[in-house]
Write an enzyme that holds these catalytic residues in place. Structure first.
Site, short mmCIF file in Angstrom:
data_model
loop_
_atom_site.label_atom_id
_atom_site.label_comp_id
_atom_site.label_asym_id
_atom_site.label_seq_id
_atom_site.Cartn_x
_atom_site.Cartn_y
_atom_site.Cartn_z
N THR A 104 1.00 -1.28 0.12
CA THR A 104 0.04 0.02 0.03
C THR A 104 0.98 1.21 -0.04
OG1 THR A 104 -1.85 -1.15 1.14
CG2 THR A 104 -1.69 1.16 1.39
N LYS A 179 -7.62 1.34 -2.10
CA LYS A 179 -6.87 0.98 -0.85
C LYS A 179 -7.11 1.73 0.35
CE LYS A 179 -4.98 -2.07 2.17
NZ LYS A 179 -4.00 -2.57 2.08
#
Length: 281
Positions: A104, A179
């Site tokens: 991420t 995300k």
């Protein structure tokens, strides 16, 4: 694999064998896909001694031996290093290869690296995940994909070893944006939940009993399973979860500012959670 998934003949590499990446890599190996692993510490690789996985001596070595390289390290700097740094994947991977960023990170990091990869005939897609190690073990990770649809179909057999669903969100960087919003929502839910438990005490409602109510009621969220007793406060989570949630919240704020968008209430609640964890934004 599912009946609708065509097995891949690509050799797969995996970098980032932590609490999330480790179970993902094991699923790939145990489903019979030829896999090469790299880690900084030998003891990390020793955990796969009972599998058919091969080991690489460096990211460059791994890149030279695989067709698809998955990266699941902690942050932007780590992704930059293993992909484009000295001795990184781009220094050795053959044209036609694919790099998958499961970390991420900032969408701009993925877009920039995708441009560098394209110069070498390599395709890079971003595919951050949600669901943890247990999700990978159960083949139920959520994978959020940004990148070329044809490339996604090529790597789908790899993703299918640990993921369901696999959601294609758009071009490179789109998976990261989704995300980050997901993680901002988790952080906000934690902040709201801590406040709800504090209110419960003031109203003479036992937080332990309330947690049972919430887990079965319309007030349920993933956060209810994360914030547990005996005290139902976020402070103890700070050392482990705080820095990562802080990082992701900062990234969302950066994206919002660049877009001229106002995050609103979700950011207010997320900031409350970060404050409680001692990881102020």
């Amino acid at each position: 694999m599912t009946e609708t998934t065509v097995p891949t003949t690509d050799r797969v590499g995996f970098i980032g064998l932590g609490s999330q990446g480790g179970p993902m890599a094991r699923r790939i190996v145990e489903d019979g896909i030829a896999t090469v692993l790299w880690a900084r510490r030998q003891e990390t690789l020793d955990a796969y001694s009972d599998t058919k996985a091969e080991y690489a001596s460096s990211p460059a070595d791994l890149g030279s031996r695989v067709d698809i390289a998955c990266v699941c390290v902690v942050d932007d700097a780590g992704v930059e290093q293993v992909v484009a740094g000295d001795g990184g994947l781009l220094s050795s991977m053959a044209s036609g290869g694919v790099i998958v960023i499961h970390s991420t990170v900032h969408p701009d990091t993925c877009r920039r690296l995708a441009e560098q990869a394209a110069e070498k005939g390599i395709t890079l897609i971003d595919a951050p995940v949600s669901g943890g190690g247990m999700g990978a073990e159960a083949r139920k990770l959520l994978v959020m994909v940004g990148g070329d649809a044809e490339t996604l179909e090529r790597v789908r057999p790899v993703f299918a070893t640990y993921a369901n669903p696999i959601v294609h969100l758009g071009p490179v960087g789109a998976g990261q944006r989704a995300k980050l919003i997901n993680n901002l929502m988790l952080t906000a839910n934690l902040g709201v939940l801590e406040s709800a438990y504090a209110l419960a005490r003031s109203l003479e409602v036992d937080p332990e009993q309330l947690s049972t109510v919430l887990s079965h009621g319309s007030g349920n969220s993933f956060a209810v399973n994360v914030l547990r007793g005996p005290d139902f406060v976020l402070g103890p989570m700070g050392a482990m979860a705080g820095p990562l949630l802080q990082k992701d919240t900062r990234l969302v704020v950066d994206l919002a500012r660049a877009a001229g968008a106002e995050p609103g209430t979700v950011l207010t609640a997320a900031d409350a959670a970060l404050d409680s964890m001692g990881c102020q934004r």
